[in-house]
Design a protein around this motif. Sequence first.
Motif, mmCIF file in Angstrom:
data_model
loop_
_atom_site.group_PDB
_atom_site.id
_atom_site.type_symbol
_atom_site.label_atom_id
_atom_site.label_comp_id
_atom_site.label_asym_id
_atom_site.label_seq_id
_atom_site.Cartn_x
_atom_site.Cartn_y
_atom_site.Cartn_z
ATOM 1 N N GLU A 44 0.833 -1.200 0.000
ATOM 2 C CA GLU A 44 0.000 0.000 0.000
ATOM 3 C C GLU A 44 0.870 1.253 0.000
ATOM 4 O OE1 GLU A 44 -3.323 2.502 0.112
ATOM 5 O OE2 GLU A 44 -3.011 0.419 -0.505
ATOM 6 N N LEU A 45 1.933 1.206 0.807
ATOM 7 C CA LEU A 45 2.865 2.340 0.816
ATOM 8 C C LEU A 45 3.490 2.536 -0.562
ATOM 9 C CD1 LEU A 45 4.367 4.520 2.406
ATOM 10 C CD2 LEU A 45 6.084 2.797 2.997
ATOM 11 N N GLY A 46 3.834 1.429 -1.215
ATOM 12 C CA GLY A 46 4.395 1.533 -2.563
ATOM 13 C C GLY A 46 3.395 2.101 -3.545
ATOM 14 N N ARG A 47 2.123 1.697 -3.400
ATOM 15 C CA ARG A 47 1.094 2.237 -4.296
ATOM 16 C C ARG A 47 0.951 3.746 -4.117
ATOM 17 N NH1 ARG A 47 -3.912 3.888 -4.236
ATOM 18 N NH2 ARG A 47 -4.095 3.567 -1.980
ATOM 19 N N LEU A 48 0.933 4.202 -2.868
ATOM 20 C CA LEU A 48 0.839 5.648 -2.614
ATOM 21 C C LEU A 48 2.056 6.377 -3.174
ATOM 22 C CD1 LEU A 48 -0.540 5.612 1.045
ATOM 23 C CD2 LEU A 48 -1.807 6.092 -1.068
ATOM 24 N N ALA A 49 3.234 5.765 -3.001
ATOM 25 C CA ALA A 49 4.442 6.388 -3.551
ATOM 26 C C ALA A 49 4.353 6.492 -5.067
ATOM 27 C CB ALA A 49 5.676 5.579 -3.142
ATOM 28 N N GLY A 50 3.786 5.461 -5.720
ATOM 29 C CA GLY A 50 3.619 5.505 -7.176
ATOM 30 C C GLY A 50 2.681 6.614 -7.603
ATOM 31 N N GLU A 51 1.605 6.801 -6.847
ATOM 32 C CA GLU A 51 0.671 7.878 -7.181
ATOM 33 C C GLU A 51 1.345 9.246 -7.039
ATOM 34 O OE1 GLU A 51 -2.662 7.368 -4.656
ATOM 35 O OE2 GLU A 51 -3.440 5.591 -5.702
ATOM 36 N N GLN A 52 2.115 9.411 -5.971
ATOM 37 C CA GLN A 52 2.806 10.680 -5.775
ATOM 38 C C GLN A 52 3.870 10.907 -6.848
ATOM 39 O OE1 GLN A 52 1.882 13.027 -3.588
ATOM 40 N NE2 GLN A 52 0.185 11.608 -3.222
ATOM 41 N N GLU A 53 4.492 9.837 -7.301
ATOM 42 C CA GLU A 53 5.484 9.977 -8.369
ATOM 43 C C GLU A 53 4.826 10.488 -9.643
ATOM 44 O OE1 GLU A 53 8.560 7.347 -11.100
ATOM 45 O OE2 GLU A 53 7.091 6.351 -9.800
ATOM 46 N N VAL A 54 3.664 9.926 -9.987
ATOM 47 C CA VAL A 54 2.948 10.370 -11.188
ATOM 48 C C VAL A 54 2.537 11.830 -11.053
ATOM 49 C CG1 VAL A 54 0.871 10.043 -12.565
ATOM 50 C CG2 VAL A 54 2.144 8.059 -11.741
ATOM 51 N N ALA A 55 2.009 12.196 -9.867
ATOM 52 C CA ALA A 55 1.576 13.579 -9.665
ATOM 53 C C ALA A 55 2.751 14.540 -9.753
ATOM 54 C CB ALA A 55 0.878 13.709 -8.308
ATOM 55 N N LEU A 56 3.884 14.155 -9.163
ATOM 56 C CA LEU A 56 5.052 15.027 -9.185
ATOM 57 C C LEU A 56 5.624 15.150 -10.587
ATOM 58 C CD1 LEU A 56 6.935 16.764 -7.561
ATOM 59 C CD2 LEU A 56 8.271 14.743 -6.974
ATOM 60 N N ARG A 57 5.641 14.048 -11.341
ATOM 61 C CA ARG A 57 6.120 14.126 -12.722
ATOM 62 C C ARG A 57 5.236 15.067 -13.544
ATOM 63 N NH1 ARG A 57 10.009 10.557 -14.169
ATOM 64 N NH2 ARG A 57 10.315 8.724 -12.824
ATOM 65 N N THR A 58 3.936 15.007 -13.319
ATOM 66 C CA THR A 58 3.021 15.896 -14.052
ATOM 67 C C THR A 58 3.303 17.347 -13.718
ATOM 68 O OG1 THR A 58 1.317 14.183 -14.020
ATOM 69 C CG2 THR A 58 0.600 16.438 -14.468
ATOM 70 N N LEU A 59 3.533 17.631 -12.424
ATOM 71 C CA LEU A 59 3.822 19.000 -12.016
ATOM 72 C C LEU A 59 5.127 19.496 -12.611
ATOM 73 C CD1 LEU A 59 3.155 21.462 -10.271
ATOM 74 C CD2 LEU A 59 4.371 20.353 -8.394
ATOM 75 N N VAL A 60 6.150 18.623 -12.582
ATOM 76 C CA VAL A 60 7.457 19.003 -13.113
ATOM 77 C C VAL A 60 7.400 19.252 -14.601
ATOM 78 C CG1 VAL A 60 9.782 18.154 -13.557
ATOM 79 C CG2 VAL A 60 8.791 17.919 -11.288
ATOM 80 N N SER A 61 6.693 18.376 -15.333
ATOM 81 C CA SER A 61 6.638 18.521 -16.794
ATOM 82 C C SER A 61 5.782 19.694 -17.214
ATOM 83 C CB SER A 61 6.092 17.237 -17.431
ATOM 84 O OG SER A 61 4.776 16.985 -16.961
ATOM 85 N N GLY A 62 4.801 20.078 -16.404
ATOM 86 C CA GLY A 62 3.958 21.233 -16.738
ATOM 87 C C GLY A 62 4.529 22.508 -16.198
ATOM 88 N N GLY A 63 4.573 22.609 -14.869
ATOM 89 C CA GLY A 63 5.149 23.784 -14.239
ATOM 90 C C GLY A 63 4.268 24.997 -14.358
ATOM 91 N N LEU A 64 4.644 26.037 -13.658
ATOM 92 C CA LEU A 64 3.922 27.297 -13.666
ATOM 93 C C LEU A 64 4.878 28.405 -14.010
ATOM 94 C CD1 LEU A 64 1.790 26.905 -10.418
ATOM 95 C CD2 LEU A 64 1.037 26.542 -12.760
ATOM 96 N N VAL A 65 4.387 29.393 -14.730
ATOM 97 C CA VAL A 65 5.173 30.574 -15.065
ATOM 98 C C VAL A 65 4.673 31.724 -14.211
ATOM 99 C CG1 VAL A 65 5.820 32.201 -16.859
ATOM 100 C CG2 VAL A 65 5.577 29.787 -17.406
ATOM 101 N N PRO A 66 5.531 32.378 -13.439
ATOM 102 C CA PRO A 66 5.070 33.450 -12.563
ATOM 103 C C PRO A 66 4.583 34.657 -13.330
ATOM 104 C CG PRO A 66 7.469 33.389 -12.635
ATOM 105 C CD PRO A 66 6.975 32.178 -13.383
ATOM 106 N N VAL A 67 3.809 35.474 -12.644
ATOM 107 C CA VAL A 67 3.302 36.694 -13.255
ATOM 108 C C VAL A 67 4.469 37.607 -13.602
ATOM 109 C CG1 VAL A 67 1.861 38.713 -12.893
ATOM 110 C CG2 VAL A 67 1.157 36.501 -11.971
ATOM 111 N N SER A 68 4.451 38.139 -14.791
ATOM 112 C CA SER A 68 5.549 38.986 -15.241
ATOM 113 C C SER A 68 5.567 40.294 -14.472
ATOM 114 C CB SER A 68 5.403 39.269 -16.736
ATOM 115 O OG SER A 68 6.441 40.104 -17.174
ATOM 116 N N ARG A 69 6.793 40.758 -14.198
ATOM 117 C CA ARG A 69 6.942 42.024 -13.508
ATOM 118 C C ARG A 69 7.590 43.023 -14.459
ATOM 119 N NH1 ARG A 69 10.333 39.407 -8.785
ATOM 120 N NH2 ARG A 69 11.087 38.352 -10.634
ATOM 121 N N VAL A 70 6.845 43.436 -15.466
ATOM 122 C CA VAL A 70 7.382 44.339 -16.468
ATOM 123 C C VAL A 70 6.744 45.698 -16.323
ATOM 124 C CG1 VAL A 70 7.814 42.461 -18.063
ATOM 125 C CG2 VAL A 70 5.665 43.681 -18.175
ATOM 126 N N SER A 71 7.372 46.704 -16.969
ATOM 127 C CA SER A 71 6.888 48.065 -16.942
ATOM 128 C C SER A 71 6.665 48.539 -15.499
ATOM 129 C CB SER A 71 5.586 48.196 -17.751
ATOM 130 O OG SER A 71 5.811 47.911 -19.099
#
Length: 416
Positions: A222-249
């Motif tokens: 069960e612990l391994g299954r949870l770790a697998g789910e977190q791995e998938v979620a983290l890979r998705t976050l890493v591959s997508g990522g967020l771009v911060p609001v630009s601080r221009v002008s």
Amino acid sequence: MARRERVMRMSVELPLWRALAGYRVLTMLYAIGFFATAYSGFARPWLALAYYAVLFVWTLATLPKVTNAANCTKRFLAADLTVALTGILLTPFADAHERVMDGGPTLPSIWTAGSVLAFAIKGGWRWAAVASTLVAVANLVERGTPARDTVHNVVLVWVASIAIGYVVEVARASERTLARALEIEAATRERERLARDIHDSVLQVLAMVQRRGAVIGGEAAELGRLAGEQEVALRTLVSGGLVPVSRVSEDAAEGAVVRMVEEPEGADPDGPVDLRALLAPYAGSLVNLAEPGAPVLLAPAAARELAAAVGAALDNVREHVGEQARAWILVEDEPDEVIVTVRDEGPGIPDGRLAEAEGEGRLGVALSIRGRLRDLGGTAELISVPGQGTEVELKAPKKTAGTRGTGARGKAADHE
């Protein structure tokens, strides 16, 4: 290591303001010089002399007002245009009537264009259109009739000021777009750097917990299954990522602004490091390390990134070929670059597998290997023949212009 904030400021307006300040001084001297040469022809020279005294003092006193858009306030623009219009309307009273009717210059002469251009640079083409229209009306009143030369001068000032105002507006929009692009680039590079570190540590641990948990069974499964789910979620976050609001002008008067946090260059007091020392821990009963007899010197950051890329390649060998898989590391010290080759004896990588892995969010090759070498200005090339193993050739230049690379190609061990 402490970081510092680097500010990039971009503005095409500042050179325009400097040019305008010089233009105002030169045209003021021109107007006074013309008056000095034609002094005897003026009907009321004392009136012209009083106006030029005011023009001289006003031009020099207001030079700080035309250094940037923030100092050039609406109140100043209104007062400056009033000085120009007053000089135009005073011309028939100070100069001889014959010269006025013959198309002679007004008291401020071409100095008036500087006042109109200040409107254009400050507010764009709409402000320029209003100011040049007021100047046109004043010129028609001064002359009394719409003579050809008067109309010609009026149209010239009108078109020039509106065109410059439009160019300024386009330049401002371009600055904001460029600043936004640089901000996105900086954010993307930082995201890739974090993704590499995450892949080399957190994702590897989660994958190991998932595999071991499945083998042990029970609560560990069960612990391994949870770790697998977190791995998938983290890979998705890493591959997508967020771009911060630009601080221009941040300051419209100074142009578009981009801030980037970076590691200070030259902060390592030890200077170049020997790459062999960083690769030595990878050697063992299953990994054979072949290296030159002399030190292989690289900049500290470059040596650490290259060693980390080698570690990522070996991790993929163990993961995809097996824990008991053998691997070979070859270090070559060339005059202009360092070449590190990692080879295994696994089954090789099927065609299209790397692209498929990237699409699934498995970024070992894309970030941990290719990304690192790209940031160093080097390359990572992959040769894999099914059934004959995989070879990764990492090339890092000895002299880099910072952390910004020139692109990379992938060549990794059975890497996903």
